[in-house]
Every structure is written in structure tokens, then in C-alpha cells.
Write a protein that holds these residues in place. Structure first.
Motif: not given
Length: 438
Positions: A110-111, A171-174, A207-208, A220-223
Motif C-alpha cells: 500500500v502507498g 507501506v510506503m507513503l509520504g 498501522i493499527d 518503508v522509509g522515503l529515499p
């Protein structure tokens, strides 16, 4: 008979003779072929030009039925061809088997757009495992700020509670969240303290949503980004992601250093999973190329495989023999405990995609203090290592030798040099001497 008539008769006779004895057109066009063909029994009769041209083509470019036999091929060549046919048959069988294998382990990714690209890389990474399915549950241009465009906490609950089975959620968002948050009638500026508080609450809600359904989550963090200002803001978002992941005790995959150069700066090029330097980022400096998505997925695969291995150990194996029934009042023989799932929140150790680190050699344990052994022994014994000479005499304290030892080793003085010894520098010119012209 007139002279003119005689000339006409002579011309007619000569023309008839030339026509009877002149070679055909094919001989005029190819006299060498006609000559050598006549020597070997070919071409002794005059043929048409078309037939001769067809014969020449057959001699130069033989047809398939005129090719030589293949029995001269060596045994190794035959073995190689047989192995190639066997390999092609095996590959076809494996492809057919993979096509008929139903997936049993499902990974929901998801993201935003980066999450969708990550899903493409994960599909490529797990292409050799037909029992693993990568579910693309992303939404382009979405994020956690604009819930009026796409409400991710609500969507996460729907994905987790849907009919589709999910074993792990990634999850990879932001990347689109550098915007103001509209809270009621209030506008909260990006990255302000109030903004951080609201944003962290939305991260916890995603997350919940999965943890309520007992679905493990990998964040997963952002690059790093090409634009320095955007890259600085993404780094602050990563701080929030990392903090909330640690609070929820879930794995957090940091991609920052993995997508930078040796100086820690943004670089559009880097090594792929095979170690070749390729382009990893697109022209906008934000998204990934196909090779970049595969490299990013490489760092996430390790965390997914932990849950996959735990699932395989707990899942029943098809066509496995049933375990013998336990005896009365006793436990089942050779009962093995089921391996537990990997602990969440463990530190992630990145491995190089080219070659992993080798194990360091181990040395046998040695005691800190070994067995003692006497250096002097009785005369004539086998254990004697050294014996003090009785005939030898120690130099007196006032001798020149003893004074030199005290001067050099106790007082730290210098020893006078001797001629032709290593400390004899008499051959060197003085330091302040003028250089002699050459």
C-alpha cells in the motif's frame, strides 16, 4: 553476273558459315566454364543460357538436399545439443508447473506512486516463488495529508478486513505529504509541531488498521531526493515514520543511505542487484526506474522472507506422512517445537546485492596463562633448557663495559661511533658545508 550480285552472294555464304560455327550465347558469356566443363564431361553439348545459369547457381549455393551429412559431429557437440533440448524441456515443465501453482502467501503493498513502483520490484523479486503473490493496493498521488482525496486510514481498514487474505502489509507513503493539513476549520502548516502530531496520529491509524487483523506491517522509509529542499523535508518525515514504527514495534526499512553515493548525496545512478552501475532514478529526481524499483525491493525482501519462512514452518506440508500417535501418557516421538514468527522491531542489517560478507575464521580457545616450566634444571636431566655457567664471571661494577651499559641503557646516552660500523657517519659531509659544483 555483275560485281554487285557477286558481293551479295559472298556475304550470304559468309553469314551462313558464321551462323553454323558460332558458339551459343552461354559460351560467349562464360567461356571458361564451357572449356573446363568439357574437360570433365560437362557442357560438351551446347545448352541454353538459362539452363547453364541454373547449373552455376547450384554449384555455388547448393540446395538443402545436397548438403553433406552431419554424422561427423563430435560426441561433445551431440551431448551439448541434447543438454540444450533437455534444458528447454525442463524450463517448459517448470513454467507449466509455476502456472498451475496457486499462491498461498500474500503481500499487500500500500502507498503512493513510490509504493506502486516498489510493488513492481517485489513482483520481479518473487517471480521464482509462485506461491507468493504481491498485491498492488496503492493509489497514485495519494498521501496521509489530503484525506479528502484519499483517506488512507479508512482504506487500510477496508484492505485488512476484506475477503482477500493478507499475510504481510508493506507501506510506503509520504512523497506527496509536504502540504498543510486541514483540521476542521484550521490550517496547520507543514512540519510544524501541531502538524507533526496530527501526521503521527495518521501513521498510527494505518498501522493499527492492519495490526487489529493480526497482519504484520513493514514500513518503508522515503529515499533521498534530487531537490535539496524536498530531500530535507523527506528526511523529517522519515524521522516520524521511524519513531512510530519503533513505538509500534514493527520493522522499519531505511532506504536513505542505500540510494546515495559515497558522499551521502543524491545520485541518479548506482549499482543494481547484479552490481552493474545503472540509472536508478527517473528524470524528476523522485521516482524510481525499473532497475531502481528492483534495487529498493531487494532491501524489503529480507523482511518479507522472515515472515514467509515462519509461515512455511507453520503451514502443513502437502503429501507429508502423518505423525505417529503418541503413546498413552506420553508425548509424541520426535516432536519438534514450531518456530515462532520473527520478533518485530529488530534492527535491519543491509546486505550488499553483489556478494554477502564472509564469516570470520575462528581460533581455538587458548588459556590466558599456560603451564609453567622451569628454565633451569639439574645437570644432565632431560628437562634442562639452560644452565648458568659456573666458570663465567660477571664484570665488575667499575669496568668500562658496565659503565657503557649503564650509560646507554639506564641513563639514555649515546654510544661513541666506531669506524666502519653502521653508526659511523664520518663519510657524510657536514650539514652546513657548501655544495660543490659539479
Amino acid at each position: 553476273m555483275s560485281r554487285q550480285t557477286t558481293r551479295r552472294i559472298v556475304a550470304l555464304v559468309l553469314g551462313a558459315l558464321l551462323t553454323a560455327t558460332a558458339p551459343d550465347l552461354s559460351f560467349a558469356q562464360d567461356p571458361f566454364t564451357e572449356f573446363f566443363g568439357g574437360l570433365f564431361g560437362e557442357g560438351h553439348q551446347h545448352r541454353g543460357g538459362g539452363a547453364r545459369r541454373e547449373q552455376r547457381v547450384r554449384r555455388i549455393m547448393p540446395h538443402r538436399e545436397n548438403r553433406g551429412p552431419t554424422y561427423w559431429h563430435s560426441q561433445s557437440e551431440k551431448s551439448r545439443r541434447a543438454a540444450k533440448r533437455s534444458s528447454e524441456s525442463t524450463t517448459t515443465d517448470q513454467s507449466q508447473a509455476a502456472a498451475t501453482t496457486e499462491p498461498t502467501f500474500f503481500v499487500a503493498t500500500v502507498g503512493d506512486t513510490l509504493g506502486l513502483l516498489l510493488a513492481n520490484g517485489l513482483k520481479d523479486g518473487f517471480s521464482d516463488r509462485p506461491d507468493v503473490a504481491i498485491l498492488k493496493q496503492g493509489k497514485e498521488s495519494s498521501g496521509l495529508v489530503r484525506d479528502d482525496f484519499y483517506d488512507w486510514p479508512k482504506a487500510a481498514k477496508e484492505i485488512a478486513g476484506g475477503a482477500q487474505k493478507i499475510n504481510v502489509a508493506v507501506v510506503m507513503l509520504g512523497s506527496n505529504d509536504r502540504q498543510a493539513i486541514q483540521q476542521g476549520g484550521e490550517t496547520v502548516e507543514p512540519l510544524s509541531p501541531r502538524w507533526r502530531e496530527l501526521y503521527a496520529a495518521r501513521v498510527d491509524a494505518v498501522i493499527d488498521a492492519f495490526r487489529e487483523k493480526n497482519i504484520p506491517v513493514i514500513w518503508v522509509g522515503l529515499p533521498v531526493m534530487k531537490n535539496e529542499r524536498l530531500s530535507a523535508d523527506m528526511a523529517q518525515l522519515n524521522e516520524i515514520f521511524k519513531e512510530r514504527a519503533a513505538q509500534a514495534n514493527i520493522p522499519y526499512v531505511d532506504l536513505w543511505e542505500a540510494m546515495t553515493d559515497e558522499h551521502g548525496q543524491y545520485s541518479a545512478f548506482g549499482p543494481d542487484i547484479n552490481g552493474q552501475i545503472v540509472k536508478l532514478r527517473s528524470a524528476d529526481g523522485v521516482h524510481f526506474t525499473e532497475a531502481g524499483a528492483r534495487s529498493v525491493a531487494h532491501f524489503v525482501e529480507g523482511e518479507i522472507k522472515k515472515y514467509y519462512d515462519a509461515y512455511r514452518q507453520q503451514a502443513p506440508v502437502a503429501d507429508a506422512p502423518a505423525a505417529p500417535a503418541p503413546a498413552a501418557g506420553g508425548a509424541a516421538p520426535s516432536e519438534q517445537p514450531v518456530a515462532a514468527a520473527p520478533a518485530d522491531g529488530q534492527p535491519i542489517i543491509f546486505r550488499s546485492p553483489v556478494a554477502g560478507p564472509s564469516a570470520a575464521p575462528t581460533l581455538p580457545e587458548r588459556p590466558a596463562i599456560g603451564p609453567t616450566q622451569q628454565l633451569t634444571g639439574a645437570s644432565g636431566t632431560a628437562t634442562e633448557l639452560a644452565r648458568r655457567s659456573v666458570a663465567g664471571k660477571q664484570p665488575a661494577s667499575g669496568t668500562p663495559e658496565q659503565a657503557l651499559v649503564r650509560h646507554v641503557f639506564i641513563e639514555g646516552g649515546d654510544q661513541n661511533p666506531r669506524n666502519n660500523r653502521a653508526d659511523d657517519y664520518s663519510w657524510r659531509p657536514p650539514a652546513n658545508a657548501a655544495s660543490q659544483p659539479r
